[in-house]
Design an enzyme around this catalytic site. Structure first.
Site, PDB file in Angstrom:
ATOM      1  N   ARG A   3      13.977  36.159  78.550  1.00  0.00           N
ATOM      2  CA  ARG A   3      15.061  35.989  79.511  1.00  0.00           C
ATOM      3  C   ARG A   3      15.832  37.271  79.782  1.00  0.00           C
ATOM      4  NH1 ARG A   3      17.293  30.094  77.358  1.00  0.00           N
ATOM      5  NH2 ARG A   3      15.511  28.910  78.138  1.00  0.00           N
TER       6      ARG A   3
ATOM      7  N   ALA B 210      22.998  19.284  67.527  1.00  0.00           N
ATOM      8  CA  ALA B 210      23.225  19.710  66.144  1.00  0.00           C
ATOM      9  C   ALA B 210      24.154  18.733  65.428  1.00  0.00           C
ATOM     10  CB  ALA B 210      23.786  21.125  66.109  1.00  0.00           C
TER      11      ALA B 210
END
Length: 671
Positions: A338, A45
């Site tokens: 997940r 990022a």
């Protein structure tokens, strides 16, 4: 309670981002040369933001606590990056990616942000290919895709099991070009220790040179935080040991709201811990669940025989194995999200079926995939009657080409050959969906202070789908922040250079120096790690995969006690004016001890189960979803944004009500 303005544009969701970009204020190239931007963190990022902002003409000051941006924890991302390009022709689209992400996050993310993420995802792949990222390709030379949990299409682009590293090298190359041009000033081995506000606006930071110990002042017209998540609040996690929450927590204490801290992801495919001596754990990519089948023995006698070394897992026949994900979730099987896979593994191990010495492991088995690929390859080679050995040989070659470095990593750590013996895996703390609250512009509740990537809360709701972390980080850095920050900076073109010899910088530097002096001068008896491990045990035992009111209240009280003892009895050897890793850790653990309490408070407040946040009091009691998470949309369909008020337990809750106009709210099912 403050009104949280998300600044989401009006109009149809498919037009919001385009219309927004058409109407925002711009900064002309000549004025950009006079504007400074600080970016803290140079992972995917931060690195992509630095490169893009500098390319646009801004002066960027980039800060990394590592010796190089190449060492950011983004390199540890293994499995891939999502994008809705529909290369497989299997029905994917921007809307499908948007839908899967909102559903995967259990309807706790902001629709407009997620749609924008899906919309720019294809651009990310084009950008990275242009940078030379060596994505896997199929036989015809086109980019290849594989599947990840929680979706029914193949949209994950990958570079073996090194996707994060290759993407980071692309961003780092783009950064280096701007460093050479003088548009990025790089501050390696520097750690941000606080933010400086002037007249309510973020105007700089106080940083410490980690080599010399020197405290430095740096100013800018805007500050961007891109420092990743806070998974190391658990001590043991898949995060690098240096990963920390200090920058995000410091801006929280200076007025940036912290959102949904309890939304933390437990990843199902981690190499199990082998003892109390470990300082971190190692992830096995979710991509392995494309071809690996997860199971435990059906019979307790076999479990005990395997634990005691009297039997090998390869000796169990198919009818002696419980492929519990395929049994419970037939539609998605081993590729459930997940949070679902993690809780299912915990349930089997809690029931006594864990297969290693600690009782905390299940198998991830590639035997079926090796046989399937081997048979296919034999036919491609013209061998219509291959031997069993030949099938295995050819199948292992395919698996090695797809996952070789992951298998090698596993063998080095566990000292077992995963081609011949099933891998052992167990859930562990991985990614944090919670983080600093930001609006549609990625600005926090402090003017001029932005937060991007994993450090913010915005796109993943209560559970991040696999391969979406890299997507969000690069979307924020390459394609979102460079637009939105210009709208703010258009009003700064007459401000001039921000001075650092002001009372605001004086005051914040004094705060930083006083804390450092305390750590160096405190005559305690216990190490920083002593307190970090104690915090981690409380977090895992009482604020981990399953939470309840009793344990959460106990956790809050226990964390307060640990924190009080930390400030009385922590010992930091060495001096401040030198490289001192214990001093670095002391500041970070001090922040974790506050964040952990807010984390537990947020989990206590949210009396529902959603995504990675599972409250034992909130489960489906009957019907086809019996035993699954029970979400409460009547009372908790909001982002919980906490305002700091002196103590974590005194934080004030602000709510951003979530609206779902383009996706129907319904029970999340993968059966």
């Amino acid at each position: 309670m403050a009104t949280l303005d998300s600044k989401v544009p009006k109009g149809p969701i498919k037009d919001k981002w385009t219309t927004y970009k058409d109407k925002i204020n711009l900064v002309n190239p000549a004025n950009k040369r006079n504007i400074d931007i600080i970016v803290v963190g140079t992972g995917l990022a931060g690195g992509s933001a630095c490169a893009t902002l500098a390319e646009q003409g801004y002066n960027v000051k980039a800060f990394a606590y590592q010796d190089s941006p190449r060492r950011a924890h983004s390199i540890a991302a293994q499995g891939g990056i999502n994008a809705a390009k529909n290369y497989q022709g299997d029905g994917d689209s921007n809307y499908r990616l948007f839908y899967d992400t909102v559903k995967g996050g259990d309807y706790r993310s902001r629709e407009a942000n997620v749609y924008r993420l899906a919309e720019v995802s294809g651009n990310i792949i084009d950008q990275c290919v242009a940078q030379g990222v060596p994505f896997a390709r199929d036989y015809g030379g086109l980019l290849d895709n594989r599947s990840f949990g929680g979706v029914l299409v193949s949209r994950t682009f990958y570079a073996k099991g090194q996707t994060g590293q290759q993407l980071l090298l692309g961003a780092y190359s783009a950064m280096n070009r701007q460093i050479a041009r003088g548009k990025i000033t790089m501050y390696n081995r520097h750690e941000m220790l606080d933010v400086v506000k002037v007249d309510g606006k973020a105007r700089g930071i106080i940083a410490r040179d980690l080599i010399t110990g020197k405290i430095e002042r740096h100013s800018a017209h805007a500050v961007v935080i891109a420092t990743g998540g806070y998974g190391n609040v658990y001590f043991l996690s898949t995060n690098a040991m240096g990963s920390n929450a200090t920058a995000a927590w410091k801006i929280h204490k200076k007025g940036a709201f912290f959102a949904n801290p309890c939304f933390t992801q437990i990843h199902p495919t981690c190499i199990p811990r082998s003892g109390d001596y470990q300082s971190k754990l190692t992830l096995m990519s979710e991509s392995l669940r494309n071809d690996g089948r997860i199971w435990v023995p059906k019979n307790m006698d076999d479990v005990m025989a395997i634990r005691e070394g009297r039997k090998k897992p390869t000796e169990l026949t198919e009818d002696e194995r419980d492929y519990y994900l395929e049994r419970r979730y037939p539609a998605f099987g081993n590729l459930v999200p997940r949070d679902v896979a993690s809780r299912a593994a915990k349930e089997r191990c809690d029931a006594g079926y864990g297969i290693n010495a600690t009782g905390e492991a299940v198998y991830l088995d590639f035997k079926a995939a090796i046989n399937r690929y081997g048979t296919e390859q034999a036919l491609l080679h013209g061998d219509t009657n291959p031997s069993a050995a030949k099938i295995i040989e050819l199948g292992e070659q395919v698996i090695e080409a797809k996952y070789g470095n992951l298998f090698q990593m596993y063998e080095k750590i566990v000292d077992e050959n995963p081609y011949k013996t099933p891998m052992m895996i167990y859930p562990v703390t991985h990614y944090t969906m919670g983080g600093v609250w930001v609006d549609y512009n990625l600005m926090t509740t402090v003017d001029g202070l932005y937060c991007i990537g994993e450090a913010n809360f915005s796109d993943h709701g209560a559970n991040r789908l696999g391969a979406s972390a890299l997507m969000q980080g690069l979307a924020d850095g390459y394609f979102v922040l460079p637009y939105t920050i210009g709208d703010y900076l258009a009003n700064e073109i007459r401000t001039g250079e921000i001075p650092t010899d002001t009372k605001e910088f004086d005051a914040v530097e004094k705060e930083v120096q006083d804390r450092i002096d305390f750590f160096i001068n405190n005559k305690g008896t216990k190490s920083v790690d002593h307190f970090h491990k104690r915090l981690g045990k409380v977090m895992w035992d009482k604020v981990g995969m399953a939470r309840n009111e009793k344990h959460l209240k106990e956790a809050i009280a226990e964390i307060k006690e640990i924190r009080a003892e930390f400030w009385k009895d922590v010992k930091v050897p060495g001096n401040a004016n030198e490289m001192n890793t214990e001093l670095e850790k002391a500041g970070r653990v001090a922040d974790f001890l506050e964040l952990g309490e807010l984390f537990a408070l947020d989990a206590l407040n949210r009396n529902e189960s959603c995504g990675g946040h599972f409250r034992e009091e909130s489960v489906e009691l009957d019907g086809p979803q019996k035993g699954e998470a029970l979400r409460n949309d009547t009372d908790y369909k909001y982002v919980a944004a906490w305002e700091f008020k002196g103590e974590p337990s005194e934080a004030v809750l602000h709510k951003e009500e979530l609206e779902f106009n383009d996706i129907e709210l319904k029970t999340r099912s993968y059966k």
